[in-house]
Design an enzyme around this catalytic site. Sequence first.
Site, PDB file in Angstrom:
ATOM      1  CG  ASP A   1     -54.333  51.664  26.584  1.00 43.36           C
ATOM      2  OD1 ASP A   1     -53.180  51.259  26.863  1.00 43.36           O
ATOM      3  OD2 ASP A   1     -54.566  52.760  26.040  1.00 43.36           O
TER       4      ASP A   1
HETATM    5  N1  URA Z   1     -52.722  53.379  21.635  1.00 41.90           N
HETATM    6  C1  URA Z   1     -53.405  53.611  22.768  1.00 41.90           C
HETATM    7  O1  URA Z   1     -53.523  54.744  23.208  1.00 41.90           O
HETATM    8  N2  URA Z   1     -53.943  52.559  23.398  1.00 41.90           N
HETATM    9  C2  URA Z   1     -53.867  51.297  22.932  1.00 41.90           C
HETATM   10  O2  URA Z   1     -54.407  50.384  23.547  1.00 41.90           O
HETATM   11  C3  URA Z   1     -53.161  51.067  21.734  1.00 41.90           C
HETATM   12  C4  URA Z   1     -52.592  52.135  21.107  1.00 41.90           C
END
Ligand code: URA
Length: 240
Positions: free
Chosen positions: A103
């Site tokens: 993310d």
């Molecule tokens: N899980 C999440 O919620 N975000 C990420 O970036 C990776 C795994």
Amino acid sequence: MRLDKFLSHMGYGTRKEVKILVKSKAIQVNEAVVKDSSMHVNELKDKVTVYGDVVVYKEFIYLMMNKPPGVISATEDSREQTVIDLLDEDVRHFEPYPVGRLDKDTVGLLLLTNDGALTHRLLSPNKDVPKVYYAKVEGVVDESDITAFSNGVILDDGYHTKPGILKVLKSDSISEIELAITEGKFHQVKRMFEAVGKNVVYLKRLSMGLLELDATLAEGTYRELTEEELTQIQQKNDQA
Ligand code: URA
């Protein structure tokens, strides 16, 4: 392979620019000055030089990045800064892309490569490559969450996750944890905590298979994988 393709891949500019190098007699193949940029070379056997420097062919690039917050795991975007924007030109011409996504606000281990076969093997859902995350979570994370995660939890869309191994490093109003999961659903870690009524406020990926984030890599920086790391990530695939 055509000489101009070979040299473009190795970072000597576009085919047009390689033509200009040929015109200025800068390129030699096996000690003979090149006259035609479309000539074919054996990239593994022929000795190609540009202004006297030997060009050693490399097909694939493998980069470990400590992804910083605020950039997206994509190759291009009209508004947002991407992880590719953080790369120098000397690696960018290999056209690497991120293996999977973190993310925008997630930091930590991101592998970038142009090796499609490795990417496919790492991301293939039936390979069960474990990924370990460190997180800060609002709310007291305790034994009940460890149990819930070990059974898999039900996400907001009704999906029942595979088991996750939860380790509580600090159980407090802001808890600190490590979570190992083998899947990569959209926002998976955040949604797994939402499933038990808690909110992730900081998320960092520490490892992917046997590949661990180099603790000396500052956020926003990257380096090529060592031979050993490359073997590790290939091996993990073959075992999985
Ligand atoms: N899980 C999440 O919620 N975000 C990420 O970036 C990776 C795994």
